[in-house]
Design an enzyme around this catalytic site. Structure first.
Site, PDB file in Angstrom:
ATOM      1  N   GLY A 162      -2.522   4.855   2.543  1.00 33.77           N
ATOM      2  CA  GLY A 162      -3.511   4.636   1.491  1.00 33.77           C
ATOM      3  C   GLY A 162      -4.739   3.881   1.964  1.00 33.77           C
ATOM      4  N   SER A 172       0.832  -1.207   0.000  1.00 36.68           N
ATOM      5  CA  SER A 172       0.000   0.000   0.000  1.00 36.68           C
ATOM      6  C   SER A 172       0.862   1.251   0.000  1.00 36.68           C
ATOM      7  CB  SER A 172      -0.917   0.024   1.221  1.00 36.68           C
ATOM      8  OG  SER A 172      -0.285   0.626   2.332  1.00 36.68           O
ATOM      9  N   ASP A 173       0.315   2.341  -0.549  1.00 39.90           N
ATOM     10  CA  ASP A 173       0.985   3.615  -0.374  1.00 39.90           C
ATOM     11  C   ASP A 173       0.783   4.035   1.080  1.00 39.90           C
ATOM     12  OD1 ASP A 173       2.428   5.894  -0.890  1.00 39.90           O
ATOM     13  OD2 ASP A 173       1.325   6.399  -2.701  1.00 39.90           O
ATOM     14  N   TYR A 174       1.648   4.932   1.546  1.00 38.10           N
ATOM     15  CA  TYR A 174       1.631   5.313   2.950  1.00 38.10           C
ATOM     16  C   TYR A 174       0.302   5.961   3.310  1.00 38.10           C
ATOM     17  CZ  TYR A 174       6.666   4.482   3.420  1.00 38.10           C
ATOM     18  OH  TYR A 174       7.907   3.905   3.476  1.00 38.10           O
TER      19      TYR A 174
END
Length: 769
Positions: free
Chosen positions: A294, A290-292
């Protein structure tokens, strides 16, 4: 009493039993068996721990064995020290001894003080030299592994589509083919060849992460994280194509969903993207990182989940394997499994993918970082020289009236260097510093090149932003007292920050506002502050003016194109940027960079890209001016200010002899294409030969032309080289009305171009199904 033979047999059986007891620790066992053995030993809590993230420092003495750990944005030596402590703790003090994946930001060098700073991604893309970028990726991996990094959160496979968007600087290009080639080269350099990385990650290599999946770089109104207004056909044809290249050809290990949403579905909750396309259609075997923050955004930003628990349910069902940043969401997976809302088998699938990456990367056997070797491995002369070479090949000569450049050092007695970026390093975002002590400014580069042969006069003139013109008078005097003037304008990008990071810049950083980078989007792509006014004041002196642009996004420079005799686009050129720019200004290096994106005439022209469909330019085609209004637009043309692929040289090139191996071909055929290129000028130069396909009638609307090949060659004066390309039916395939990828019969043009708006040679081919 056992006989010696019986004792040996017993001990052998005991060894086998012991090895089988902990099969996952046997480096010679097949990875799937190691994964299965470890997975069956893990508690639910331990499994969820593998799906979450912490920092190197905070993981020590933690009861949770985390899946990944983030490197701090400090010195490489400090990163290595923390890595040793964290990994030693994970191996020796946690129940199963599962090592973490150490994450590192490596967009254009490891984000840690002491690592080599390479040119920003947009500059890398303008080299049009994948081999050079592959070499860079290998160096970045070599340096990053020195402090324990196992996985890089790079590269980006996003397409440039809006110059207002601050993260344009992190992208390679506007074209899916060019992005796929450059990004895959970066991955091969970082991970190793696909043949090798499919077996495992070798020493001095790191896993890569393809981001941001998908269409993140086409935000509404150019605002970071805004929705992407896009249909499935454009999504598949344009934005997904580079990612597919990374997955199926470069064998990338991880994919990061984007922060944005498409048609109301956030990427972190998009089963169509992550399960249907990525895993089922493309066969992706890696893990989704995941993006930070997200996953948290599912409930606190996109509002598609009421709580963090709901967000965890959406995330796991959509195919997100690991939560980056603090475990705000996936910590709730335990309660979801215990309540029966999520099956433990789903957790097992995600954990198996993460463990597979760990085993293939050799993390259970990998030695800890050796801090005694850091000085030998980091920031070596060879690495710094490579950064300079990439900068030199990325610089684009946009204009050169009357051959003002290169400057003749024997004919100039004094040179003015003026502008807010003349004596300030600018590396772009995902950098550890903008401190001038870390690199070479344009002013320093010119001074070092000129030595005692030319008097160098400097004036800042103005700030990057703000309306203060008090420095104009001194700048004008400096110009008047010089034979020629180099004006260095541009932007400054965020350092130590980003969505979900909550970072900060060191105390010795310049305090000027950021105007580019992650989250720094603009409504106007004209030069900011009073930079244009400064340039105009210098222009009025009548002195020969060379404009050098050091920035992270293209500017609308219509006035500059009309009036300034010489213009260099340098982007953010890395730590040796000043040296590289000086070498180009004085002709030691012949510029060979080519635009990797179309430059708009104005903000109102956005979006501008070369691979448009025919209807995108209107039907009237009666472009107007202020003096003579027209249609589409009333007061302007729809043309770019500078087109994709454009760039000048200090020499000239001639193309001829276009040949194709056949003019008709079928589904199992390949067409070979060749063209001769001659250097007809006085000096050695590099030319980027570009192959486009287009002018085909299909059952759905398709771009008028598309880049399908390029080759950067070096030619001495008078030298001729034959450049070869090949195409096959997949190069003209389309997503039809039924959303099937097909190659339809028909004719199309093979075009050899200097740049997208300058076709030199073409031949018509016919495809017969």
């Amino acid at each position: 009493m056992f006989s010696k033979k019986a004792l040996s047999a017993f001990l052998a059986l005991l060894f086998i039993a012991s090895a089988n007891a902990q099969l996952y620790k046997n480096a010679n066992a097949p990875v799937p068996k190691r994964v299965a053995d470890l997975l069956k030993r893990m508690t639910l809590e331990e499994k969820v721990g593998q799906m979450t993230m912490s920092s190197l420092a905070e993981s020590v003495n933690s009861p949770i064995a985390y899946g990944v750990l983030e490197s701090p944005f400090v010195s490489v030596k400090e990163v290595a020290k923390q890595a040793i402590n964290a990994k030693k703790y994970a191996r020796e003090k946690t129940r199963l001894g599962i090592p973490p994946i150490q994450i590192g930001e490596c967009l254009h060098g490891q984000l840690a003080a002491g690592a080599t700073v390479f040119p920003q991604s947009i500059a890398q893309g303008s080299t049009w030299n994948p081999a050079l970028i592959e070499q860079m990726g290998s160096v970045i991996a070599y340096e990053a592994t020195s402090s324990g990094v196992d996985q890089a959160l790079s590269p980006l496979f996003d397409l440039i589509r809006d110059a207002r968007y601050g993260r344009v600087e992190e992208c390679f290009a506007e074209d899916p083919y060019l992005v796929g080639q450059m990004g895959s080269a970066f991955v091969r350099g970082m991970q190793g060849s696909p043949a090798q990385s499919r077996t495992g990650i070798a020493a001095n290599k790191v896993m890569c992460t393809a981001k941001h999946f998908a269409a993140y770089s086409k935000p509404l109104a150019g605002i970071n994280l805004a929705p992407a207004e896009i249909g499935e056909r454009e999504l598949r044809s344009m934005f997904l194509a580079p990612f597919k290249e990374a997955v199926q050809k470069a064998n990338i290990y991880a994919v990061m969903p984007s922060y944005n949403e498409i048609d109301g579905i956030p990427a972190h909750g998009n089963q169509f993207l992550l399960n249907q396309i990525l895993r089922k259609e493309w066969g992706f075997k890696g893990y989704v990182f995941s993006d930070y923050g997200g996953l948290s955004q599912l409930y606190n930003f996109h509002k598609v989940a009421k709580t963090a628990t709901d967000a965890a349910f959406i995330g796991i069902n959509s195919g997100v394997d690991l939560e980056a940043s603090r475990p705000d969401v996936y910590s709730h997976l335990i309660e979801l499994v215990k309540s029966g809302k999520v099956k433990e088998a789903q957790i097992d699938s995600s954990v198996a993918r993460i463990l597979t990456a760990k085993f293939k990367a050799g993390l259970f056997e990998k030695p800890l970082p050796d801090t005694t070797q850091l000085q030998k491995r980091l920031h070596t002369p060879a690495h710094v020289q490579l950064s300079q070479q990439i900068a030199e090949e990325s610089i684009i000569l946009l204009k050169n009236d009357k051959n003002l450049l290169p400057l003749n050092i024997n004919q100039i007695k004094s040179l003015a260097v003026i502008g807010p970026n003349a004596d300030q390093v600018q590396y772009g975002d995902y950098s550890f510093t903008r401190d001038n002590r870390s690199g070479v400014t344009v002013l320093d580069g010119i001074r070092q090149f000129a030595g005692n042969r030319i008097k160098i006069n400097y004036a800042k003139g103005c700030e990057l932003t703000g309306l203060n013109q008090s420095g104009f008078e001194q700048a004008v005097k400096t110009a008047q007292n010089s034979d020629a003037v180099v004006v260095v304008l541009g932007t400054s990008s965020v350092v130590f920050s980003g969505v979900g990071w909550n970072g900060h810049a060191p105390e010795n950083e310049p305090k000027d506002p950021f105007t580019c980078g992650e989250g720094y989007d603009v409504t106007d792509i004209s030069p900011q502050g009073v930079q244009r006014e400064l340039l105009q004041a210098i222009y009025k002196t009548g002195k020969p003016v060379i404009l050098v642009l050091v920035h992270g996004r293209p500017w609308s420079i219509s006035w500059e194109k009309e009036n300034v005799p010489a213009i260099l686009e340098a982007w953010y050129p890395g730590e040796k940027g000043g040296t590289a720019i000086a070498n180009v200004l004085f002709g030691k290096v012949n510029p060979s960079g080519r635009l990797n994106m179309s430059v708009p005439q104005s903000t109102g022209h956005i979006p501008v890209f070369y691979n448009y469909v025919n209807s995108a330019k209107g039907i009237n085609r009666r472009h107007g001016t202020i003096e003579k209004p027209g249609l589409d637009y009333v007061f302007s043309s729809t043309d770019p200010l500078f087109s994709f692929g454009y760039g000048l040289s200090y020499t000239t090139f001639e193309y001829n002899g276009l040949k194709v191996s056949k003019t008709e071909f079928g589904k199992n055929d390949q067409v070979n294409i060749s063209v001769n290129v001659r250097n007809t000028g006085p000096v050695e130069g590099k030319e980027v030969v570009q192959l486009y396909l287009g002018n085909k009638v299909n059952s759905v609307s398709t771009p008028v032309m598309a880049l399908k090949g390029f080759s950067k060659i070096t030619l001495k004066p008078g030298e001729v080289k034959t450049v070869n390309f090949s195409i096959n039916p997949s190069d003209i395939a389309i997503w039809n009305a039924s959303m099937k990828l097909v190659t339809e019969p028909g004719t199309f043009d093979v075009m050899i171009a200097r740049y997208a708006d300058h076709i030199l040679l073409k031949k018509q081919l016919e495809y017969k199904d």
